[in-house]
Write a protein that holds these residues in place. Structure first.
Motif, PDB file in Angstrom:
ATOM      1  N   ALA A 193      -6.609   6.485  -0.362  1.00  0.00           N
ATOM      2  CA  ALA A 193      -5.265   6.892   0.056  1.00  0.00           C
ATOM      3  C   ALA A 193      -4.261   6.673  -1.076  1.00  0.00           C
ATOM      4  N   ILE A 194      -4.419   5.564  -1.805  1.00  0.00           N
ATOM      5  CA  ILE A 194      -3.508   5.286  -2.925  1.00  0.00           C
ATOM      6  C   ILE A 194      -3.751   6.271  -4.060  1.00  0.00           C
ATOM      7  N   LEU A 195      -5.017   6.509  -4.381  1.00  0.00           N
ATOM      8  CA  LEU A 195      -5.331   7.456  -5.448  1.00  0.00           C
ATOM      9  C   LEU A 195      -4.844   8.864  -5.115  1.00  0.00           C
ATOM     10  N   ALA A 196      -4.859   9.197  -3.817  1.00  0.00           N
ATOM     11  CA  ALA A 196      -4.413  10.528  -3.392  1.00  0.00           C
ATOM     12  C   ALA A 196      -2.895  10.627  -3.305  1.00  0.00           C
ATOM     13  N   ALA A 229       0.839  -1.208   0.000  1.00  0.00           N
ATOM     14  CA  ALA A 229       0.000   0.000   0.000  1.00  0.00           C
ATOM     15  C   ALA A 229       0.867   1.250   0.000  1.00  0.00           C
ATOM     16  N   TYR A 230       1.932   1.232   0.794  1.00  0.00           N
ATOM     17  CA  TYR A 230       2.824   2.392   0.899  1.00  0.00           C
ATOM     18  C   TYR A 230       3.438   2.731  -0.464  1.00  0.00           C
ATOM     19  N   TYR A 231       4.047   1.732  -1.105  1.00  0.00           N
ATOM     20  CA  TYR A 231       4.740   1.998  -2.362  1.00  0.00           C
ATOM     21  C   TYR A 231       3.773   2.207  -3.526  1.00  0.00           C
ATOM     22  N   ALA A 232       2.596   1.598  -3.453  1.00  0.00           N
ATOM     23  CA  ALA A 232       1.599   1.856  -4.492  1.00  0.00           C
ATOM     24  C   ALA A 232       1.175   3.316  -4.461  1.00  0.00           C
ATOM     25  N   ALA A 233       0.976   3.856  -3.264  1.00  0.00           N
ATOM     26  CA  ALA A 233       0.611   5.269  -3.139  1.00  0.00           C
ATOM     27  C   ALA A 233       1.753   6.174  -3.587  1.00  0.00           C
ATOM     28  N   LEU A 234       2.975   5.722  -3.345  1.00  0.00           N
ATOM     29  CA  LEU A 234       4.148   6.539  -3.662  1.00  0.00           C
ATOM     30  C   LEU A 234       4.498   6.503  -5.152  1.00  0.00           C
ATOM     31  N   ARG A 235       4.319   5.340  -5.804  1.00  0.00           N
ATOM     32  CA  ARG A 235       4.857   5.147  -7.147  1.00  0.00           C
ATOM     33  C   ARG A 235       3.819   4.928  -8.248  1.00  0.00           C
ATOM     34  N   SER A 236       2.574   4.715  -7.904  1.00  0.00           N
ATOM     35  CA  SER A 236       1.591   4.325  -8.915  1.00  0.00           C
ATOM     36  C   SER A 236       1.430   5.397  -9.983  1.00  0.00           C
ATOM     37  N   THR A 237       1.338   4.927 -11.214  1.00  0.00           N
ATOM     38  CA  THR A 237       1.122   5.814 -12.352  1.00  0.00           C
ATOM     39  C   THR A 237      -0.379   6.009 -12.551  1.00  0.00           C
ATOM     40  N   ALA A 238      -0.731   6.870 -13.499  1.00  0.00           N
ATOM     41  CA  ALA A 238      -2.147   7.090 -13.813  1.00  0.00           C
ATOM     42  C   ALA A 238      -2.792   5.784 -14.279  1.00  0.00           C
ATOM     43  N   ALA A 239      -2.046   5.003 -15.065  1.00  0.00           N
ATOM     44  CA  ALA A 239      -2.573   3.722 -15.546  1.00  0.00           C
ATOM     45  C   ALA A 239      -2.767   2.743 -14.392  1.00  0.00           C
ATOM     46  N   ASP A 240      -1.823   2.721 -13.442  1.00  0.00           N
ATOM     47  CA  ASP A 240      -1.945   1.858 -12.265  1.00  0.00           C
ATOM     48  C   ASP A 240      -3.206   2.205 -11.473  1.00  0.00           C
ATOM     49  N   LYS A 241      -3.437   3.500 -11.293  1.00  0.00           N
ATOM     50  CA  LYS A 241      -4.593   3.943 -10.512  1.00  0.00           C
ATOM     51  C   LYS A 241      -5.897   3.577 -11.191  1.00  0.00           C
ATOM     52  N   LEU A 242      -5.912   3.659 -12.510  1.00  0.00           N
ATOM     53  CA  LEU A 242      -7.110   3.244 -13.242  1.00  0.00           C
ATOM     54  C   LEU A 242      -7.375   1.748 -13.040  1.00  0.00           C
ATOM     55  N   GLU A 243      -6.307   0.951 -13.028  1.00  0.00           N
ATOM     56  CA  GLU A 243      -6.449  -0.493 -12.831  1.00  0.00           C
ATOM     57  C   GLU A 243      -6.942  -0.807 -11.419  1.00  0.00           C
ATOM     58  N   ILE A 244      -6.371  -0.140 -10.419  1.00  0.00           N
ATOM     59  CA  ILE A 244      -6.805  -0.360  -9.036  1.00  0.00           C
ATOM     60  C   ILE A 244      -8.265   0.051  -8.872  1.00  0.00           C
ATOM     61  N   ALA A 276      -4.115   2.412   6.424  1.00  0.00           N
ATOM     62  CA  ALA A 276      -5.407   1.840   6.028  1.00  0.00           C
ATOM     63  C   ALA A 276      -5.299   0.329   5.863  1.00  0.00           C
ATOM     64  N   ALA A 277      -4.178  -0.137   5.292  1.00  0.00           N
ATOM     65  CA  ALA A 277      -3.968  -1.577   5.144  1.00  0.00           C
ATOM     66  C   ALA A 277      -3.854  -2.243   6.507  1.00  0.00           C
ATOM     67  N   HIS A 278      -3.118  -1.615   7.425  1.00  0.00           N
ATOM     68  CA  HIS A 278      -2.966  -2.177   8.771  1.00  0.00           C
ATOM     69  C   HIS A 278      -4.295  -2.170   9.522  1.00  0.00           C
ATOM     70  N   ASP A 279      -5.051  -1.084   9.416  1.00  0.00           N
ATOM     71  CA  ASP A 279      -6.337  -0.993  10.111  1.00  0.00           C
ATOM     72  C   ASP A 279      -7.295  -2.077   9.620  1.00  0.00           C
ATOM     73  N   HIS A 280      -7.282  -2.310   8.319  1.00  0.00           N
ATOM     74  CA  HIS A 280      -8.159  -3.331   7.733  1.00  0.00           C
ATOM     75  C   HIS A 280      -7.817  -4.714   8.296  1.00  0.00           C
ATOM     76  N   LEU A 281      -6.531  -5.075   8.282  1.00  0.00           N
ATOM     77  CA  LEU A 281      -6.143  -6.404   8.750  1.00  0.00           C
ATOM     78  C   LEU A 281      -6.278  -6.535  10.265  1.00  0.00           C
ATOM     79  N   ALA A 282      -6.048  -5.435  10.992  1.00  0.00           N
ATOM     80  CA  ALA A 282      -6.232  -5.471  12.443  1.00  0.00           C
ATOM     81  C   ALA A 282      -7.694  -5.723  12.791  1.00  0.00           C
ATOM     82  N   TYR A 283      -8.598  -5.126  12.006  1.00  0.00           N
ATOM     83  CA  TYR A 283     -10.027  -5.335  12.238  1.00  0.00           C
ATOM     84  C   TYR A 283     -10.405  -6.792  11.970  1.00  0.00           C
ATOM     85  N   VAL A 284      -9.904  -7.356  10.870  1.00  0.00           N
ATOM     86  CA  VAL A 284     -10.181  -8.751  10.552  1.00  0.00           C
ATOM     87  C   VAL A 284      -9.688  -9.656  11.677  1.00  0.00           C
ATOM     88  N   GLU A 285      -8.475  -9.374  12.165  1.00  0.00           N
ATOM     89  CA  GLU A 285      -7.918 -10.187  13.246  1.00  0.00           C
ATOM     90  C   GLU A 285      -8.766 -10.066  14.514  1.00  0.00           C
TER      91      GLU A 285
END
Length: 257
Positions: free
Chosen positions: A208-211, A112-127, A220-229
């Motif tokens: 968060a990734i799109l922004a 999640a961290y690197y996707a937000a940092l490095r994602s291109t416009a095409a990556d964001k459209l795919e996500i 957000a990734a940690h909060d999601h998995l913490a909730y599942v746990e």
């Protein structure tokens, strides 16, 4: 002074390196069928014999294979070294599910961290497309498809990191990850408020990734998995209470008789 002759690379080797790069970067996925030879040669602007030689070299290395009925495919065994009987033990031993959740915390938090940092416009459209698909199946309450879409959403995030090791680790764990998500959601989804909250958490991760906000995306990734746990732990405690109550009821019945 003597100079060494500069050797021109063979066209087939250049094609081979290009295809290797496409496999490594995830442009060509395990099990994906390549375009017909004529079309592929046209795309690369090379002769068909040179293309055929490159593909034969890749097939000899186990990266491509031909199937009965025609067609050349990227090998499905790429990353298959993680498809081990040990993974089946992870799935069938409940206590290991929490170890797997911890591993997902590390892997998906970094993704999640690197996707937000490095994602291109095409990556964001795919996500975004994978999230829209997830939402569609969520609204339809199509459980099987929702689980598959959930995994594809996370894999699209991994691809957007532009870290090929991270991407192929996630791909190699696809079967295990799919089963893990299935097992989790199968326990959680009967409670409708929990299902809605999990979907909202996916939305926060998406935003968060799109922004382009890596810290918020990782959180957000940690909060999601913490909730599942947390939900799974509570469900385990609830199951223990039910089993204890049943044992007491059986004991009382035996005393009465």
């Amino acid at each position: 002074m003597s100079y060494q002759r500069v050797k021109q690379p063979k066209i087939s080797d250049v094609i081979m390196q290009q295809l290797e790069t496409m496999i490594l970067e995830g442009t060509l996925k395990p099990g994906q069928r390549l375009p017909p030879e004529r079309e592929l040669a046209k795309q690369f602007d090379v002769s068909r014999p040179s293309l055929r030689e490159a593909m034969q070299k890749l097939a000899a290395r186990g990266l491509l294979n031909s199937r009965q009925g025609g067609g050349t495919f990227v090998s499905e065994e790429i990353g298959g070294s993680l498809s081990d009987p040990l993974l089946e033990l992870f799935r069938t031993h409940p206590e290991s599910q929490y170890d797997l959740l911890e591993f997902r915390h590390a892997l998906e938090g970094v993704s999640a961290y690197y996707a937000a940092l490095r994602s291109t416009a095409a990556d964001k459209l795919e996500i975004q497309a994978r999230f829209d698909e997830l939402q569609q199946f969520h609204e339809q309450k199509s459980f099987d498809r929702e689980v598959a879409a959930d995994v594809e959403f996370h894999l699209a995030i991994a691809a957007a990191t532009h870290n090929v090791v991270l991407l192929h680790m996630m791909r190699a764990l696809f079967t295990l990850l799919r089963q893990h998500i299935w097992d989790n959601l199968e326990q959680i989804y009967p409670k409708h408020d929990m299902r809605g909250r999990i979907h909202d958490q996916h939305y926060l991760l998406l935003q968060a990734i799109l922004a382009g906000d890596p810290e918020t995306a990782r959180q957000a990734a940690h909060d999601h998995l913490a909730y599942v746990e947390e939900v799974l732990l509570e469900r385990g405690r609830e199951q223990t209470r039910l089993e204890r109550a049943l044992r007491r009821a059986n004991l009382s019945h035996e005393d009465a008789t």
